[in-house]
Design an enzyme around this catalytic site. Structure first.
Site, mmCIF file in Angstrom:
data_model
loop_
_atom_site.group_PDB
_atom_site.id
_atom_site.type_symbol
_atom_site.label_atom_id
_atom_site.label_comp_id
_atom_site.label_asym_id
_atom_site.label_seq_id
_atom_site.Cartn_x
_atom_site.Cartn_y
_atom_site.Cartn_z
ATOM 1 N N PRO A 91 0.825 -1.215 0.000
ATOM 2 C CA PRO A 91 0.000 0.000 0.000
ATOM 3 C C PRO A 91 0.860 1.265 0.000
ATOM 4 C CG PRO A 91 -0.710 -1.516 1.743
ATOM 5 C CD PRO A 91 0.579 -2.043 1.194
ATOM 6 N N GLU A 118 0.080 -6.608 8.515
ATOM 7 C CA GLU A 118 0.258 -5.155 8.637
ATOM 8 C C GLU A 118 1.440 -4.593 7.853
ATOM 9 O OE1 GLU A 118 -1.805 -2.599 9.955
ATOM 10 O OE2 GLU A 118 -3.013 -4.374 9.591
ATOM 11 N N ARG A 156 -0.404 -9.676 -21.161
ATOM 12 C CA ARG A 156 -1.116 -9.348 -22.396
ATOM 13 C C ARG A 156 -0.306 -8.447 -23.312
ATOM 14 N NH1 ARG A 156 -3.296 -4.725 -22.621
ATOM 15 N NH2 ARG A 156 -5.036 -5.186 -23.985
ATOM 16 N N ASP A 171 -4.884 0.297 -26.779
ATOM 17 C CA ASP A 171 -5.450 0.442 -25.443
ATOM 18 C C ASP A 171 -5.581 1.886 -25.011
ATOM 19 O OD1 ASP A 171 -5.447 -2.252 -25.168
ATOM 20 O OD2 ASP A 171 -3.588 -2.329 -24.021
HETATM 21 C C1 9D3 Z 1 -2.429 0.496 8.946
HETATM 22 C C2 9D3 Z 1 -1.883 0.772 7.618
HETATM 23 N N1 9D3 Z 1 -2.330 -0.157 6.549
HETATM 24 C C3 9D3 Z 1 -1.625 0.311 5.339
HETATM 25 C C4 9D3 Z 1 -2.517 1.111 4.472
HETATM 26 C C5 9D3 Z 1 -1.993 -1.549 6.855
HETATM 27 C C6 9D3 Z 1 -2.125 -2.497 5.710
HETATM 28 C C7 9D3 Z 1 -3.340 -2.689 5.087
HETATM 29 C C8 9D3 Z 1 -3.447 -3.615 4.035
HETATM 30 C C9 9D3 Z 1 -1.009 -3.204 5.288
HETATM 31 C C10 9D3 Z 1 -1.145 -4.139 4.255
HETATM 32 C C11 9D3 Z 1 -2.353 -4.344 3.657
HETATM 33 C C12 9D3 Z 1 -2.480 -5.343 2.558
HETATM 34 N N2 9D3 Z 1 -2.418 -4.742 1.217
HETATM 35 C C13 9D3 Z 1 -1.415 -4.953 0.383
HETATM 36 O O1 9D3 Z 1 -0.500 -5.690 0.708
HETATM 37 C C14 9D3 Z 1 -1.384 -4.283 -0.901
HETATM 38 C C15 9D3 Z 1 -2.286 -3.345 -1.495
HETATM 39 C C16 9D3 Z 1 -3.495 -2.730 -1.040
HETATM 40 O O2 9D3 Z 1 -4.005 -2.970 0.052
HETATM 41 N N3 9D3 Z 1 -4.108 -1.839 -1.869
HETATM 42 C C17 9D3 Z 1 -3.624 -1.519 -3.102
HETATM 43 N N4 9D3 Z 1 -2.503 -2.043 -3.568
HETATM 44 C C18 9D3 Z 1 -1.849 -2.934 -2.757
HETATM 45 S S1 9D3 Z 1 -0.424 -3.700 -3.164
HETATM 46 C C19 9D3 Z 1 -0.353 -4.550 -1.760
#
Ligand code: 9D3
Length: 234
Positions: A91, A118, A156, A171
């Site tokens: 994230p 997390e 793709r 695209d």
């Molecule tokens: C408390 C902070 N959170 C971060 C925003 C904790 C957290 C939430 C969700 C940590 C990891 C996750 C799992 N998500 C992913 O690993 C992830 C992800 C996503 O949640 N949204 C968009 N792209 C991605 S790429 C990996």
């Protein structure tokens, strides 16, 4: 051939998306090779521990650095010294774009690391990760679905992955259509519930069709994604 290695605690999640449709065909045709690596196989204590609570306190579990480092080292040993491009789905990453997908699909080898819980120990990121990528500003449960998204988008673009009549160059978000959204498309029948296919598409006048499509693309882009027009030339 594009070699993709994926390090994950949930390899079973990938079976469907990687066996069906265009990605499945590309795997069969050896345009891409996808290898899944179970992170737990690189944890060596009695309980094969891959996660732990975070220093400083706080909710949720953090993936430990050592199993991740060992998994990446294993992939490196399989792929030789030029080394794979190591991407952590996270994230905290930069948001994925078509440009980034196209760049990555041109590599010989890409290693995708799926976070879960997390987060992952920062020392793994500092030592072994080349870049962090997110797929957008919404919260998922892990990096597995984002990894599938990335594999789908890269695959793709491989020469031969799409049928003859299709082309990745037309695209939205790629240079062929100047980054415009695609306008409306139609197939048979010519009328449904009193709604006819636009006459121009039945005219056989290729130049008129092209002009109409371009106008529709611009109109739709202005309505739905005006920010895409800001740095658009035409
Ligand atoms: C408390 C902070 N959170 C971060 C925003 C904790 C957290 C939430 C969700 C940590 C990891 C996750 C799992 N998500 C992913 O690993 C992830 C992800 C996503 O949640 N949204 C968009 N792209 C991605 S790429 C990996």
């Amino acid at each position: 051939m594009l070699q993709i290695d994926i390090i994950t605690l949930f390899p079973e999640m990938f079976a469907g998306p990687f066996s069906a449709s265009i990605v499945g065909r590309a795997v069969e045709a050896r345009l891409v090779e996808i290898e899944l690596h179970q992170l737990r196989d690189f944890a060596h204590d009695r309980h094969r521990t891959v996660d732990d609570t975070q220093f400083g306190g706080g909710p949720g579990m953090v993936l430990k650095a050592e199993p991740l480092l060992e998994a990446v080292a294993h992939v490196r040993s399989l792929r030789g010294v030029n080394g794979p491009n190591v991407v952590l789905l996270s994230p905290q990453g930069r948001t994925l774009t078509h440009r980034k997908v196209a760049e990555m699909s041109g590599h010989e080898s890409v290693t995708l690391v799926c976070g879960h819980y997390e987060g992952v120990d920062q020392r793994f990121i500092d030592i072994a990760v080349d870049e962090e990528i997110s797929i957008g500003d919404y919260v998922l449960t892990g990096g597995e679905l984002p990894a599938m998204v990335l594999v789908d988008a890269m695959t793709r673009l491989l020469p031969g992955a799409l049928g003859d009549e299709q082309s990745a160059e037309l695209d939205s978000f790629s240079p062929g259509l100047d980054g415009l959204l695609q306008g409306p498309v139609y197939t048979r029948p010519k009328e449904i519930a009193g709604r006819a296919v636009p006459d121009v598409l039945l005219s056989g006048d290729h130049a008129r069709v092209e002009k109409w499509r371009r106008e529709q693309a611009v109109k739709r882009t202005r309505e739905r994604r005006p920010e895409l027009l800001e740095d658009w030339p035409g």
